[in-house]
Design an enzyme around this catalytic site. Sequence first.
Site, PDB file in Angstrom:
ATOM      1  CD  GLU A  69      -2.082  -1.151   6.327  1.00 16.54           C
ATOM      2  OE1 GLU A  69      -2.968  -0.739   7.093  1.00 16.54           O
ATOM      3  OE2 GLU A  69      -2.061  -0.872   5.115  1.00 16.54           O
ATOM      4  CG  ASP A 126      -2.045  -0.869   1.250  1.00 11.55           C
ATOM      5  OD1 ASP A 126      -2.193  -1.590   0.248  1.00 11.55           O
ATOM      6  OD2 ASP A 126      -2.791  -0.865   2.236  1.00 11.55           O
ATOM      7  CG  ASP A 186      -5.390  -0.870   9.477  1.00 17.14           C
ATOM      8  OD1 ASP A 186      -6.330  -1.212   8.738  1.00 17.14           O
ATOM      9  OD2 ASP A 186      -4.642   0.095   9.222  1.00 17.14           O
TER      10      ASP A 186
HETATM   11  P1  AHG Z   1      -6.108   0.266   4.735  1.00 17.61           P
HETATM   12  O1  AHG Z   1      -6.498   1.670   4.389  1.00 17.61           O
HETATM   13  O2  AHG Z   1      -5.801   0.081   6.200  1.00 17.61           O
HETATM   14  O3  AHG Z   1      -5.020  -0.262   3.840  1.00 17.61           O
HETATM   15  O4  AHG Z   1      -7.391  -0.656   4.539  1.00 17.61           O
HETATM   16  C1  AHG Z   1      -8.176  -0.460   3.431  1.00 17.61           C
HETATM   17  C2  AHG Z   1      -9.067  -1.644   3.254  1.00 17.61           C
HETATM   18  C3  AHG Z   1     -10.348  -1.591   4.100  1.00 17.61           C
HETATM   19  O5  AHG Z   1     -10.434  -0.501   4.939  1.00 17.61           O
HETATM   20  C4  AHG Z   1     -11.442  -1.508   3.078  1.00 17.61           C
HETATM   21  O6  AHG Z   1     -12.512  -2.348   3.427  1.00 17.61           O
HETATM   22  C5  AHG Z   1     -10.789  -1.990   1.812  1.00 17.61           C
HETATM   23  O7  AHG Z   1      -9.416  -1.662   1.912  1.00 17.61           O
HETATM   24  C6  AHG Z   1     -11.358  -1.295   0.625  1.00 17.61           C
HETATM   25  O8  AHG Z   1     -10.710  -1.885  -0.487  1.00 17.61           O
HETATM   26  P2  AHG Z   1     -11.101  -1.357  -1.957  1.00 17.61           P
HETATM   27  O9  AHG Z   1     -10.539   0.034  -2.018  1.00 17.61           O
HETATM   28  O10 AHG Z   1     -10.425  -2.340  -2.884  1.00 17.61           O
HETATM   29  O11 AHG Z   1     -12.599  -1.389  -2.054  1.00 17.61           O
HETATM   30 MN    MN Z   2      -7.182  -1.361   6.881  1.00 16.85          MN
HETATM   31 MN    MN Z   3      -4.199   0.917   7.226  1.00 18.64          MN
HETATM   32 MN    MN Z   4      -3.045   0.429   3.829  1.00 23.85          MN
END
Ligand code: AHG
Ligand code: MN
Ligand code: MN
Ligand code: MN
Length: 317
Positions: A88, A60, A107
């Site tokens: 994370e 990410d 997270d």
């Molecule tokens: P994070 O921001 O901690 O990386 O998590 C994002 C996750 C979760 O919060 C959400 O349900 C999912 O990513 C959404 O994924 P898409 O953008 O693929 O829908």
């Molecule tokens: Mn998340």
């Molecule tokens: Mn996150």
């Molecule tokens: Mn993330």
Amino acid sequence: MQDLDAVLKQHAAQSDIDADVARAVNGLARAAAAISKLIRTPDKAANLGAIKGSANADGDDQKALDVLADDEITAQLHTAGVAIYLSEEQDTPIPLHADGTLIVASDPLDGSSNIDTNVSIGTIFSIMPAAGGSLQCGRNQLAAGFFVYGPQTTLLLTLGDGVLAFQMDDDGFFCDMGWQVAMPADTQEFGINTSNQRHWHAPVKAYIDACLDGRDGELKRNYNMRWVGSLVADAWRIFRRGGVFLYPADCRDGYSQGRLRLVYEANPVAMLVEQAGGKATNGTDSILDIQPQDLHERVAFIFGSMNEVDVIIGYHS
Ligand code: AHG
Ligand code: MN
Ligand code: MN
Ligand code: MN
């Protein structure tokens, strides 16, 4: 029902490890109050949604707020005497106190893609016994919860005996919401990122098609859909009024195990879900029974209203 400080004081009196858990949850609440204030404070220079340049271990893009939240939590867990911090935003486990009794996985900022869209985001945490090591089944968790930074700053928490809901006041204290948290057993509302439909495997395709067929379809009911894109926001809604959340494995490269991470997203939410009378699965097994092999491993994640999750499991059998 009691405010968070009273709940933690009572929990701490039960045993030494419960006192350590209470200290860790209190530290996380202090961190959440600081993160909530950061999000609400007008500060062009902070540019919280800006990409920091480096990707995290899961690939990410790291946003400024991801890093600031991670720093805040690290400091609070160090103060709370925690042994190891799993994040994370950290490639490997972060040792804090060699004599600590707890491991906390987090997270720090969930929903990063929503930081500069003024949509609810949050912090998720999982508290485990240090004796179990950094890769232990979710069934071992001593406590779990998540904060939502939305119109309200809230906390859903389990200490192993039901789920408690709190709302933060202007002074950073978490007040009891008077909500007896229980996951409705039935629902006609599903949450999934439908833009991935062409990548889904047959069982998920069949279930969502049946939902979209409505009353004339095999499920004989009309369904509504909601997808915020922040796990904590979708989860809070499902605890409030029922529903099912699906982030399944799909055919895309890197998504053979879905998108969400087992240790610091699925496990803590799954503990809350089961404690509230709901169900959390990867489609066939309970999330809490899966043995993690890697700190950042992903897992197909389906959770929510017990009877509807059973319908989805039926499509997988
Ligand atoms: P994070 O921001 O901690 O990386 O998590 C994002 C996750 C979760 O919060 C959400 O349900 C999912 O990513 C959404 O994924 P898409 O953008 O693929 O829908
Ligand atoms: Mn998340
Ligand atoms: Mn996150
Ligand atoms: Mn993330």
